[in-house]
Design a protein around this motif. Structure first.
Motif, PDB file in Angstrom:
ATOM      1  N   LEU A  98       0.822  -1.202   0.000  1.00 36.57           N
ATOM      2  CA  LEU A  98       0.000   0.000   0.000  1.00 36.57           C
ATOM      3  C   LEU A  98       0.864   1.264   0.000  1.00 36.57           C
ATOM      4  CD1 LEU A  98      -2.845   1.167   0.109  1.00 36.57           C
ATOM      5  CD2 LEU A  98      -2.696   1.093   2.585  1.00 36.57           C
ATOM      6  N   ILE A  99       1.895   1.278   0.815  1.00 35.52           N
ATOM      7  CA  ILE A  99       2.804   2.435   0.859  1.00 35.52           C
ATOM      8  C   ILE A  99       3.511   2.603  -0.474  1.00 35.52           C
ATOM      9  CG2 ILE A  99       4.942   3.279   1.888  1.00 35.52           C
ATOM     10  CD1 ILE A  99       3.925   2.110   4.558  1.00 35.52           C
ATOM     11  N   PHE A 100       3.948   1.504  -1.075  1.00 35.07           N
ATOM     12  CA  PHE A 100       4.609   1.562  -2.372  1.00 35.07           C
ATOM     13  C   PHE A 100       3.660   2.084  -3.446  1.00 35.07           C
ATOM     14  CE2 PHE A 100       5.910  -0.492  -6.366  1.00 35.07           C
ATOM     15  CZ  PHE A 100       7.161   0.103  -6.502  1.00 35.07           C
ATOM     16  N   ALA A 101       2.413   1.647  -3.439  1.00 36.99           N
ATOM     17  CA  ALA A 101       1.436   2.088  -4.439  1.00 36.99           C
ATOM     18  C   ALA A 101       1.142   3.579  -4.291  1.00 36.99           C
ATOM     19  CB  ALA A 101       0.152   1.265  -4.312  1.00 36.99           C
ATOM     20  N   VAL A 102       1.002   4.059  -3.071  1.00 36.37           N
ATOM     21  CA  VAL A 102       0.745   5.486  -2.848  1.00 36.37           C
ATOM     22  C   VAL A 102       1.949   6.315  -3.268  1.00 36.37           C
ATOM     23  CG1 VAL A 102       0.376   7.218  -1.046  1.00 36.37           C
ATOM     24  CG2 VAL A 102      -0.975   5.121  -1.041  1.00 36.37           C
ATOM     25  N   ALA A 103       3.145   5.860  -2.965  1.00 39.41           N
ATOM     26  CA  ALA A 103       4.357   6.583  -3.367  1.00 39.41           C
ATOM     27  C   ALA A 103       4.472   6.633  -4.885  1.00 39.41           C
ATOM     28  CB  ALA A 103       5.583   5.919  -2.762  1.00 39.41           C
ATOM     29  N   LEU A 104       4.153   5.547  -5.554  1.00 40.75           N
ATOM     30  CA  LEU A 104       4.193   5.515  -7.011  1.00 40.75           C
ATOM     31  C   LEU A 104       3.150   6.458  -7.606  1.00 40.75           C
ATOM     32  CD1 LEU A 104       5.939   3.832  -8.923  1.00 40.75           C
ATOM     33  CD2 LEU A 104       4.009   2.294  -9.188  1.00 40.75           C
ATOM     34  N   PHE A 105       1.973   6.497  -7.020  1.00 35.21           N
ATOM     35  CA  PHE A 105       0.911   7.388  -7.491  1.00 35.21           C
ATOM     36  C   PHE A 105       1.312   8.850  -7.329  1.00 35.21           C
ATOM     37  CE2 PHE A 105      -2.944   9.875  -6.598  1.00 35.21           C
ATOM     38  CZ  PHE A 105      -3.618   9.683  -7.789  1.00 35.21           C
ATOM     39  N   VAL A 106       1.873   9.204  -6.186  1.00 34.56           N
ATOM     40  CA  VAL A 106       2.289  10.585  -5.932  1.00 34.56           C
ATOM     41  C   VAL A 106       3.429  10.978  -6.868  1.00 34.56           C
ATOM     42  CG1 VAL A 106       3.359  12.097  -4.211  1.00 34.56           C
ATOM     43  CG2 VAL A 106       1.463  10.614  -3.562  1.00 34.56           C
ATOM     44  N   ALA A 107       4.359  10.102  -7.097  1.00 35.90           N
ATOM     45  CA  ALA A 107       5.480  10.392  -7.987  1.00 35.90           C
ATOM     46  C   ALA A 107       5.004  10.555  -9.429  1.00 35.90           C
ATOM     47  CB  ALA A 107       6.521   9.294  -7.899  1.00 35.90           C
ATOM     48  N   GLY A 108       4.002   9.826  -9.828  1.00 38.05           N
ATOM     49  CA  GLY A 108       3.489   9.916 -11.195  1.00 38.05           C
ATOM     50  C   GLY A 108       2.691  11.177 -11.439  1.00 38.05           C
ATOM     51  N   CYS A 109       2.111  11.770 -10.426  1.00 37.64           N
ATOM     52  CA  CYS A 109       1.300  12.977 -10.587  1.00 37.64           C
ATOM     53  C   CYS A 109       2.142  14.246 -10.590  1.00 37.64           C
ATOM     54  CB  CYS A 109       0.263  13.073  -9.471  1.00 37.64           C
ATOM     55  SG  CYS A 109      -1.000  11.812  -9.586  1.00 37.64           S
ATOM     56  N   GLY A 110       3.353  14.174 -10.118  1.00 38.71           N
ATOM     57  CA  GLY A 110       4.199  15.357 -10.037  1.00 38.71           C
ATOM     58  C   GLY A 110       4.875  15.649 -11.360  1.00 38.71           C
ATOM     59  N   GLY A 111       5.565  16.769 -11.389  1.00 40.31           N
ATOM     60  CA  GLY A 111       6.315  17.117 -12.589  1.00 40.31           C
ATOM     61  C   GLY A 111       6.109  18.576 -12.943  1.00 40.31           C
ATOM     62  N   ALA A 112       7.070  19.109 -13.662  1.00 36.78           N
ATOM     63  CA  ALA A 112       6.993  20.509 -14.070  1.00 36.78           C
ATOM     64  C   ALA A 112       6.171  20.632 -15.345  1.00 36.78           C
ATOM     65  CB  ALA A 112       8.399  21.056 -14.302  1.00 36.78           C
ATOM     66  N   LYS A 113       5.412  21.682 -15.414  1.00 35.34           N
ATOM     67  CA  LYS A 113       4.630  21.946 -16.616  1.00 35.34           C
ATOM     68  C   LYS A 113       5.453  22.813 -17.555  1.00 35.34           C
ATOM     69  CE  LYS A 113       0.259  21.518 -14.353  1.00 35.34           C
ATOM     70  NZ  LYS A 113      -0.481  20.458 -14.844  1.00 35.34           N
ATOM     71  N   GLU A 114       5.446  22.453 -18.821  1.00 35.17           N
ATOM     72  CA  GLU A 114       6.211  23.196 -19.812  1.00 35.17           C
ATOM     73  C   GLU A 114       5.364  24.329 -20.369  1.00 35.17           C
ATOM     74  OE1 GLU A 114       7.823  20.762 -22.845  1.00 35.17           O
ATOM     75  OE2 GLU A 114       8.427  19.204 -21.439  1.00 35.17           O
ATOM     76  N   ARG A 115       5.995  25.480 -20.547  1.00 35.14           N
ATOM     77  CA  ARG A 115       5.318  26.608 -21.177  1.00 35.14           C
ATOM     78  C   ARG A 115       5.565  26.547 -22.666  1.00 35.14           C
ATOM     79  NH1 ARG A 115       3.198  31.104 -18.841  1.00 35.14           N
ATOM     80  NH2 ARG A 115       2.846  30.737 -16.667  1.00 35.14           N
ATOM     81  N   VAL A 116       4.523  26.827 -23.441  1.00 29.18           N
ATOM     82  CA  VAL A 116       4.614  26.798 -24.891  1.00 29.18           C
ATOM     83  C   VAL A 116       4.702  28.225 -25.395  1.00 29.18           C
ATOM     84  CG1 VAL A 116       3.448  26.084 -27.005  1.00 29.18           C
ATOM     85  CG2 VAL A 116       3.289  24.669 -24.955  1.00 29.18           C
TER      86      VAL A 116
END
Length: 62
Positions: free
Chosen positions: A9-27
């Motif tokens: 469960l902890i691994f799945a939540v960590a994977l979910f949080v890591a997948g939702c993050g990231g910088a948005k690129e400006r066009v």
């Protein structure tokens, strides 16, 4: 088995949080853009929005 379920469960939540993050690129606005892209219209009774997206070569997503 007692420790395996919380660990998964902890691994799945960590994977979910890591997948939702990231910088948005400006066009950048292309040079041949229409005038309303840089100066969108304004009105009291309406909301106007202008945006650009870099979706690649797929015209369906454009």
């Amino acid at each position: 088995m007692r420790y395996l379920t919380p660990l998964i469960l902890i691994f799945a939540v960590a994977l979910f949080v890591a997948g939702c993050g990231g910088a948005k690129e400006r066009v950048a606005v292309p040079e041949a853009a229409p005038a309303w892209v840089n100066t969108p219209p304004t009105a009291v009774d309406a909301i106007y929005a202008v945006g650009a997206a870099n979706v690649g070569a797929n015209p369906v997503l454009a």
